[in-house]
Design a protein around this motif. Structure first.
Motif, PDB file in Angstrom:
ATOM      1  N   SER A  59       3.644  -5.232  -0.304  1.00 42.66           N
ATOM      2  CA  SER A  59       3.021  -3.933  -0.083  1.00 42.66           C
ATOM      3  C   SER A  59       3.948  -2.735  -0.259  1.00 42.66           C
ATOM      4  O   SER A  59       3.489  -1.611  -0.231  1.00 42.66           O
ATOM      5  N   ASN A  74       7.726  -7.242  -5.182  1.00 42.25           N
ATOM      6  CA  ASN A  74       6.758  -7.490  -6.247  1.00 42.25           C
ATOM      7  C   ASN A  74       7.341  -6.954  -7.544  1.00 42.25           C
ATOM      8  O   ASN A  74       8.225  -6.113  -7.530  1.00 42.25           O
ATOM      9  N   SER A  87      -1.525  -9.162 -15.113  1.00 43.01           N
ATOM     10  CA  SER A  87      -1.949 -10.364 -14.388  1.00 43.01           C
ATOM     11  C   SER A  87      -0.980 -11.527 -14.524  1.00 43.01           C
ATOM     12  O   SER A  87      -1.351 -12.663 -14.262  1.00 43.01           O
ATOM     13  N   GLN A 131      -1.797  -7.653   4.671  1.00 45.44           N
ATOM     14  CA  GLN A 131      -2.615  -8.069   3.533  1.00 45.44           C
ATOM     15  C   GLN A 131      -2.609  -6.916   2.544  1.00 45.44           C
ATOM     16  O   GLN A 131      -2.820  -5.765   2.925  1.00 45.44           O
ATOM     17  N   SER A 132      -2.344  -7.217   1.300  1.00 46.13           N
ATOM     18  CA  SER A 132      -2.294  -6.136   0.312  1.00 46.13           C
ATOM     19  C   SER A 132      -3.121  -6.495  -0.904  1.00 46.13           C
ATOM     20  O   SER A 132      -3.377  -7.666  -1.185  1.00 46.13           O
ATOM     21  N   ARG A 133      -3.531  -5.467  -1.588  1.00 40.34           N
ATOM     22  CA  ARG A 133      -4.293  -5.616  -2.826  1.00 40.34           C
ATOM     23  C   ARG A 133      -3.951  -4.439  -3.724  1.00 40.34           C
ATOM     24  O   ARG A 133      -3.483  -3.404  -3.252  1.00 40.34           O
ATOM     25  N   VAL A 134      -4.167  -4.599  -5.007  1.00 42.25           N
ATOM     26  CA  VAL A 134      -3.897  -3.530  -5.953  1.00 42.25           C
ATOM     27  C   VAL A 134      -5.220  -2.853  -6.288  1.00 42.25           C
ATOM     28  O   VAL A 134      -6.182  -3.506  -6.671  1.00 42.25           O
ATOM     29  N   GLU A 135      -5.254  -1.540  -6.102  1.00 42.44           N
ATOM     30  CA  GLU A 135      -6.428  -0.728  -6.441  1.00 42.44           C
ATOM     31  C   GLU A 135      -5.970   0.419  -7.314  1.00 42.44           C
ATOM     32  O   GLU A 135      -5.125   1.215  -6.892  1.00 42.44           O
ATOM     33  N   VAL A 139      -0.642  -0.277  -4.639  1.00 42.91           N
ATOM     34  CA  VAL A 139      -0.728  -1.341  -3.650  1.00 42.91           C
ATOM     35  C   VAL A 139      -1.270  -0.746  -2.355  1.00 42.91           C
ATOM     36  O   VAL A 139      -0.715   0.206  -1.821  1.00 42.91           O
ATOM     37  N   ALA A 141      -2.314  -1.585   1.575  1.00 49.21           N
ATOM     38  CA  ALA A 141      -1.968  -2.567   2.603  1.00 49.21           C
ATOM     39  C   ALA A 141      -2.773  -2.357   3.872  1.00 49.21           C
ATOM     40  O   ALA A 141      -3.107  -1.234   4.229  1.00 49.21           O
ATOM     41  N   SER A 142      -3.072  -3.475   4.553  1.00 48.57           N
ATOM     42  CA  SER A 142      -3.668  -3.416   5.887  1.00 48.57           C
ATOM     43  C   SER A 142      -2.850  -4.334   6.791  1.00 48.57           C
ATOM     44  O   SER A 142      -2.385  -5.392   6.374  1.00 48.57           O
TER      45      SER A 142
END
Length: 178
Positions: A59, A74, A87, A131-135, A139, A141-142
């Motif tokens: 994150s 990352n 990807s 928890q992270s995601r790419v938007e 990145v 994060a929560s």
């Protein structure tokens, strides 16, 4: 006359900015957010120099706000990521070693991690529940809570910091295989 649109924009923007500032000043962090902030402060004070941190947290929170050197956070923003394409992981060998140390920690994994970072720096492991995601290329994060139990083998690691959102472990120096 040319300045009228600017004056009109300011007349709408200033009250909105003031409302945003007031809301930010009144914001109260959750217990998990307070704990995570406390953990980041501990990292800044105790791990910013002379340590390499291993964590399963891409994150950017640890490096940006904890001000620590991570083994691999990352590769998303690296030149190598552009070369290998979207990807695809640009550093699969780093991810594999990190997975081994974090998921199947044993003396051989600790020794390999030490070789990877070179002589000198302490080897720290952060356990958190980010928890992270790419938007849209960023990145997001929560935060989550971490169970209070010891999550790494006590014969290999000493827990240096613990709260509800973050634990920090240090690899023991007394490993006979080292």
């Amino acid at each position: 006359l040319a300045a009228l649109p600017t004056v009109d924009h300011l007349a709408r923007a200033l009250p909105a900015a003031r409302r945003a500032d007031t809301a930010a000043a009144a914001w109260t962090p959750s217990p998990v957010e307070r704990d995570y902030s406390e953990g980041l402060a501990w990292l800044r004070a105790h791990a910013s120099r002379g340590a390499v941190v291993w964590a399963d947290n891409p994150s950017l929170l640890l490096s940006a706000f904890g001000e620590v050197r991570l083994y691999h956070e990352n590769g998303l923003y690296s030149a190598r990521a552009w070369r290998v394409g979207p990807s695809r992981e640009p550093w699969p060998e780093r991810v594999a070693l990190q997975e081994r140390l974090l998921r199947r920690p044993d003396a051989a994994a600790v020794a390999e991690a030490r070789r990877a970072v070179g002589p000198g720096p302490r080897l720290l492991v952060v356990a958190d529940a980010v928890q992270s995601r790419v938007e849209a290329g960023l990145v997001v994060a929560s935060l989550g809570a971490v169970p209070p139990r010891f999550v790494l083998p006590e014969e290999l690691f000493t827990r240096r910091f613990r709260n509800g959102a973050l634990h920090v472990y240090e690899a023991r120096e007394d490993d006979p295989r080292r």
